[in-house]
Design a protein around this motif. Structure first.
Motif, short mmCIF file in Angstrom:
data_model
loop_
_atom_site.label_atom_id
_atom_site.label_comp_id
_atom_site.label_asym_id
_atom_site.label_seq_id
_atom_site.Cartn_x
_atom_site.Cartn_y
_atom_site.Cartn_z
N THR A 121 0.84 -1.20 0.00
CA THR A 121 0.00 0.00 0.00
C THR A 121 0.88 1.25 0.00
O THR A 121 2.06 1.21 0.37
CB THR A 121 -0.95 0.05 1.22
N HIS A 122 0.28 2.38 -0.40
CA HIS A 122 1.04 3.61 -0.58
C HIS A 122 0.26 4.84 -0.15
O HIS A 122 -0.97 4.87 -0.21
CB HIS A 122 1.36 3.83 -2.07
N TYR A 164 -5.66 7.72 4.00
CA TYR A 164 -5.11 6.37 4.14
C TYR A 164 -5.85 5.54 5.19
O TYR A 164 -6.32 4.44 4.92
CB TYR A 164 -3.61 6.44 4.47
N ILE A 179 2.97 -0.33 4.73
CA ILE A 179 3.25 0.94 4.04
C ILE A 179 4.52 0.78 3.22
O ILE A 179 5.57 0.43 3.75
CB ILE A 179 3.41 2.09 5.04
N SER A 180 4.41 1.07 1.94
CA SER A 180 5.54 0.94 1.02
C SER A 180 5.95 2.31 0.50
O SER A 180 5.38 3.32 0.87
CB SER A 180 5.17 -0.01 -0.13
N SER A 181 6.92 2.32 -0.38
CA SER A 181 7.40 3.57 -0.95
C SER A 181 8.07 3.27 -2.29
O SER A 181 8.11 2.13 -2.73
CB SER A 181 8.38 4.26 0.01
N MET A 197 8.17 6.27 6.73
CA MET A 197 7.40 5.01 6.81
C MET A 197 7.37 4.50 8.24
O MET A 197 6.32 4.08 8.75
CB MET A 197 7.99 3.96 5.88
N ALA A 200 5.10 6.71 10.37
CA ALA A 200 3.69 6.47 10.08
C ALA A 200 3.23 5.16 10.70
O ALA A 200 2.12 5.06 11.24
CB ALA A 200 3.45 6.45 8.57
N ARG A 201 4.09 4.14 10.67
CA ARG A 201 3.77 2.85 11.30
C ARG A 201 3.51 3.04 12.79
O ARG A 201 2.51 2.55 13.33
CB ARG A 201 4.94 1.88 11.08
N VAL A 213 -0.23 -1.90 11.20
CA VAL A 213 0.57 -1.43 10.07
C VAL A 213 2.02 -1.87 10.20
O VAL A 213 2.61 -1.79 11.27
CB VAL A 213 0.49 0.12 9.99
N CYS A 215 5.93 -1.79 7.86
CA CYS A 215 6.55 -0.90 6.87
C CYS A 215 7.79 -1.53 6.24
O CYS A 215 8.40 -2.44 6.79
CB CYS A 215 6.89 0.46 7.48
#
Length: 508
Positions: A121-122, A164, A179-181, A197, A200-201, A213, A215
């Motif tokens: 996910t992004h 998100y 969470i990806s990038s 990332m 955010a996690r 979540v 990352c």
């Protein structure tokens, strides 16, 4: 602004947020700026027309306008009824489900506690320079076509970050996400930094009160100082690592550091560090490199396919190589090309090559993440979607096909979840190519793909995780949200070829 599309290509597109009909499933291809989207084809137009007619008829009988009907479980069911009418009986759905809200909702309720781990996910960082979405929305607002867009300043938060949590955990049945990038040779143009990332996690897990979540740590073989940067990223304790073998996916025109998975002098040094840090999963972006992109960047062609996967997997049995998008190549072209290729040869470019690797190399540590493969083919040519799923399961094994949606680029992932729940490989295709059926929404095959395979890769016990999740704050928020009447936006974030709804010359 950076983009993989040229100024001329962008001028011919419009933001998908401005599609006239926000249907439960997309009725044309939506792209990020990784590839030029296909225009809506004849069969997609037919699906859309049938779906709108059903919304007027069935919604009208229920006292609902189109928008409200599309937000119901019956509206989602109607989408797959329309798909079956156009493409053949590929989806497990009945007209009665579309016409009977109670029946549709009962089915949705029975599946809402399904364990789904979406490990692809992004969203974009707050200070992103990748502002195409915002600039295009501003232009539309100023032109007066969509006055809501002119009422307040358009920001990237409207499109990505603030959505998100809502779209992953309230508007879909996703239980755990990663969470990806995407990296760039220009540091400011990473989608998210490794630190962002990880932050955010922590923020999302603290808010939820459970482990919702995970990352990535992005690694960039060959870039100056990349091994030191990998050490810093591994210190953030990511759950897995991710790389792009074409180097800079955002600026392909200047990508200076493409690399191969089987490069003993470069990539293998990174794997050594990962193994020492306890990392087991290496996720790799492959595919999404259609002939049009190859013509623009022929120098990157040799880094985009899966020719380097088998040897790396053989040399590093302690690592799992999870190939994002399952290396599907045919984005950005007519989906009939992929279907014709399959009907002629029984193969689909690069994904079939991926599926061959376990037998060719005698390895069992290669996995296929469905990513854009599923999101693109489900709406463009679902017979190709069925063929791809059959190919992956037959070659990699049902325990090596993993769920990932590439959301939020394609909006909340619920339409993809419903797509897999309902999809079946046609019986004729099963017999001809030796594919096993996908079976029921909560049967062993789909249960493995939705959650169990990712759970095993990331050392999660599904039953235990579900107990933690059921009592957390996100679960309580979702219960309140559903009680109040959920309002999924059905918005997809990206670009579409306009169908005459908006004069696209404003974007030139």
């Amino acid at each position: 602004m950076s983009s993989n599309l040229t100024d001329e290509e962008l001028a011919a597109l419009m933001p998908s947020e401005l599609c006239q009909h926000q249907t439960p499933i997309p009725t044309q291809i939506v792209s990020s700026d990784e590839f030029y989207p296909d225009p809506q084809n004849e069969r997609q137009r037919e699906v859309e027309a049938r779906l709108l007619a059903m919304a007027d008829d069935l919604g009208g009988k229920q006292g609902l306008d189109r928008r409200k009907f599309f937000r119901t479980a019956a509206g989602m069911a109607a989408s797959f009824v329309a798909m079956n009418q156009v493409y053949g009986e590929l989806f497990d759905v009945t007209p009665a489900e579309a016409a009977t809200p109670a029946m549709a909702q009962e089915r949705a309720n029975a599946l809402k506690d399904q364990f789904i781990m979406d490990m692809h996910t992004h969203f974009l960082r707050d200070d992103t320079r990748i502002m195409g979405f915002v600039e295009m929305r501003k232009a539309v607002g100023k032109a007066g076509w969509n006055k809501e867009l002119n009422d307040h300043e358009q920001t990237i938060e409207d499109l990505k970050f603030n959505n998100y949590k809502k779209e992953m955990f309230l508007d879909s049945d996703t239980k755990i996400a990663l969470i990806s990038s995407a990296p760039s040779d220009i540091e400011q143009d990473w989608f998210l930094t490794n630190e962002q990332m990880a932050d955010a996690r922590k923020k999302l897990n603290d808010e939820a009160g459970s482990r919702r979540v995970f990352c990535h740590a992005i690694f960039t073989p060959g870039q100056p100082g990349w091994l030191d940067k990998l050490d810093a990223a591994l210190a953030l304790r990511p759950e897995s690592c991710k790389g792009y073998t074409i180097g800079d996916n955002t600026h392909k025109e200047v990508s200076r550091y493409p690399w191969r998975l089987d490069d003993e002098k470069v990539a293998y040094k990174g794997y050594e560090k990962m193994v020492k840090a306890g990392i087991k999963n290496v996720c790799v972006h492959k595919g999404l490199f259609p002939p049009g992109i190859e013509k623009q960047y022929p120098n990157l062609r040799g880094f985009a396919d899966v020719a380097d996967v088998g040897q790396a997997a053989k040399d590093w049995p302690q690592l799992n190589f999870i190939i994002y998008h399952s290396a599907y190549r045919h984005v950005g072209g007519d989906p009939k090309v992929a279907l014709a290729e399959f009907e002629r040869t029984g193969r689909i470019a690069w994904t079939s090559d991926l599926a061959d690797i376990p037998a060719q190399y005698g390895v069992n540590n290669v996995y296929g993440d469905v990513g854009q493969l599923f999101a693109t083919t489900l709406v463009a040519e679902p017979n190709v979607c069925a063929a791809l799923m059959g190919t992956l399961i037959k070659g990699l094994g049902v325990d090596h096909v993993c769920w990932g949606t590439d959301a939020l680029w394609t909006g909340a992932p619920q339409w993809q979840i419903e797509g897999l729940r309902r999809l079946e490989i046609p019986e004729m295709m099963q017999k001809k190519f030796g594919y096993a059926p996908l079976g029921p929404a909560d049967g062993p095959v789909k249960t493995a793909i939705f959650g169990d395979n990712n759970a095993r890769l990331y050392n999660i016990q599904p039953k235990r995780a579900m107990l933690d999740i059921k009592g957390d704050r996100f679960a309580m928020m979702k219960a309140q949200y559903e009680k109040a009447g959920p309002e999924p936006s059905h918005t997809r974030y990206g670009y579409v070829v306009p169908n005459g709804v908006i004069d696209h010359t404003v974007f030139a």
